[in-house]
Scaffold this motif. Structure first.
Motif, PDB file in Angstrom:
ATOM      1  N   GLY A  12      60.327  22.053  57.887  1.00 12.10           N
ATOM      2  CA  GLY A  12      59.451  22.652  56.884  1.00 12.10           C
ATOM      3  C   GLY A  12      58.719  23.846  57.456  1.00 12.10           C
ATOM      4  N   ASP A  13      57.805  24.396  56.696  1.00  9.96           N
ATOM      5  CA  ASP A  13      57.036  25.533  57.200  1.00  9.96           C
ATOM      6  C   ASP A  13      56.202  25.076  58.396  1.00  9.96           C
ATOM      7  OD1 ASP A  13      54.020  25.095  56.118  1.00  9.96           O
ATOM      8  OD2 ASP A  13      55.510  24.305  54.712  1.00  9.96           O
ATOM      9  N   SER A  16      53.036  22.962  58.062  1.00  7.50           N
ATOM     10  CA  SER A  16      53.232  21.593  57.569  1.00  7.50           C
ATOM     11  C   SER A  16      53.818  20.658  58.615  1.00  7.50           C
ATOM     12  CB  SER A  16      54.149  21.597  56.345  1.00  7.50           C
ATOM     13  OG  SER A  16      53.559  22.300  55.284  1.00  7.50           O
ATOM     14  N   THR A  54      60.058  19.118  53.820  1.00  3.92           N
ATOM     15  CA  THR A  54      58.968  19.409  52.881  1.00  3.92           C
ATOM     16  C   THR A  54      59.538  19.655  51.484  1.00  3.92           C
ATOM     17  OG1 THR A  54      58.959  21.766  53.417  1.00  3.92           O
ATOM     18  CG2 THR A  54      57.417  20.358  54.639  1.00  3.92           C
ATOM     19  N   GLY A  81      54.264  19.350  51.566  1.00  6.87           N
ATOM     20  CA  GLY A  81      54.004  20.424  52.518  1.00  6.87           C
ATOM     21  C   GLY A  81      52.537  20.794  52.497  1.00  6.87           C
ATOM     22  N   LYS A  82      52.227  21.931  53.101  1.00 12.70           N
ATOM     23  CA  LYS A  82      50.827  22.364  53.199  1.00 12.70           C
ATOM     24  C   LYS A  82      50.199  22.627  51.836  1.00 12.70           C
ATOM     25  CE  LYS A  82      51.971  27.208  53.759  1.00 12.70           C
ATOM     26  NZ  LYS A  82      52.123  28.296  54.667  1.00 12.70           N
TER      27      LYS A  82
END
Length: 106
Positions: A12-13, A16, A54, A81-82
């Motif tokens: 994921g990013d 995250s 994510t 995710g975030k």
């Protein structure tokens, strides 16, 4: 009993997934769907048993996720995710439970 060791990855990013490194999981930051697609295929061909992905990236990887859905490994599990949860992971759990039990119990 087998001596094989399987890995658990988080894709994921960066914001995250970075915290999962402290838990001893393999972390693979990807900021684009294209980068995530490449990493996902590479992990699927390796000794990775579980991939946490994510939800934000999963939106652009639906064909790839479907491709691995019926395989024993890797199990692809969607996580928020975030930006928070999009509800995709819970919807997938709900579908799996319905398929296994025959009705919606959630």
């Amino acid at each position: 009993m087998s001596n094989e060791k399987y890995r658990i990855a988080v894709l994921g990013d960066q914001a995250s997934v970075l915290g999962f490194k402290a838990l001893g999981l393999d972390v693979y930051p990807a900021e684009t769907v294209e980068a995530a697609r490449e990493i996902l295929h590479r992990l699927a061909k390796s000794d990775t048993a579980i991939i946490y992905l994510t939800e934000q990236l999963a939106q652009g990887l639906e064909p790839e996720i479907a491709r691995y859905k019926d395989n024993l490994t890797p199990a692809i599990i969607l996580i928020p995710g975030k930006g928070g949860s999009l509800g995709i992971g819970m919807a997938n759990v709900k579908k799996s439970v319905e398929r296994a039990v025959g009705t919606d119990i959630l």
